[in-house]
Design a protein around this motif. Structure first.
Motif: not given
Length: 264
Positions: A127-132
């Motif tokens: 699981e990985l969350t990327v805000i961009t």
């Protein structure tokens, strides 16, 4: 005799990227040198050089090309990506190794942070969350099932493929992140890290405030450069990942400010 098929767009773009790298590395290149290296005609190389010159990636000279000025105001992302690509790729790979499974990270828009995104895409995640705020980064990672991408809304800056402004700031203010990977256009011990666009700088400063760890990712050409808008002083960074050409005096200035420096 059957003529070979014309090169694909990808191959043309790759050749042009390598042309820019050679011109910047050697200080100049002639049409004859480039034609011999890539096995194409001088006519093809001249067309490449004209296209690169129109986009300010190189300066056209009689019989060849010279490097573009080291620092320009708000250079388009498509041109930034052609410059020092090998260094940016190494920086991106090293930075991606700092990300842990389960993290929530922010990837600022930029030509180095897209290399972080590409390196992240190559890894397996639970699981990985990327805000961009970078459209190119969202497109790079959006198809990976284990990576949740949160795109900040706002005003589109076409030159950087990024979203800025009050909409992006309001959304970001409600979030928090483990790590921010920040690309910059300039870093100077006196003024700190900078970018050409004031709205981008405001959003970047907010990214710093909502992140537990701030990691600057930029190649050595950014040292000693100043852009219009200040994002933060050097002390706003926790770590910097750059390449081995980083000048010793700037590395020391970062370390004196309490910033860990990783050179690749």
């Amino acid at each position: 005799m059957t003529r070979p098929p014309p090169p694909s767009r990808l191959l043309v773009e790759e050749r042009r990227r390598l042309i820019v790298e050679q011109v910047e590395r050697d200080g100049r290149a002639t049409v004859e040198q480039l034609a011999a290296r890539f096995g194409v005609s001088p006519v093809t190389i001249r067309a490449d050089l004209e296209a690169l010159a129109r986009n300010a990636a190189i300066v056209r000279s009689h019989g060849g090309a010279l490097p573009a000025p080291a620092h320009e105001i708000d250079t388009p992302l498509s041109i930034k990506e052609t410059r020092r690509h090998a260094q940016k790729r190494r920086i991106g790979q090293a930075a991606a190794r700092l990300v842990e499974d389960g993290d929530t990270i922010i990837l600022d828009s930029g030509s180095t942070t897209i290399e972080v995104a590409r390196a992240l895409r190559a890894r397996k995640w639970g699981e990985l969350t990327v805000i961009t705020n970078g459209l190119h980064i969202a497109l790079e990672l959006g198809a990976i099932p284990a990576i949740r991408v949160m795109m900040l809304g706002g005003l589109l800056r076409a030159s950087s493929h990024s979203l800025v402004g009050p909409g992006a700031e309001q959304m970001l203010a409600q979030l928090s992140a483990d790590r921010l990977f920040l690309g910059v256009d300039g870093i100077d011990p006196e003024v700190g890290v900078t970018t050409p666009d004031p709205q981008e700088a405001t959003l970047n400063a907010l990214m710093i405030r909502v992140s537990r760890e701030v990691i600057g990712v930029f190649d050595a050409s950014k040292f000693g450069q100043r852009s219009l808008s200040v994002i933060a002083p050097l002390s706003g960074l926790h770590k910097v990942v750059s390449d081995g050409a980083a000048p010793a005096e700037y590395v020391q200035a970062l370390q004196d400010a309490g910033v860990e420096v990783v050179l690749v």
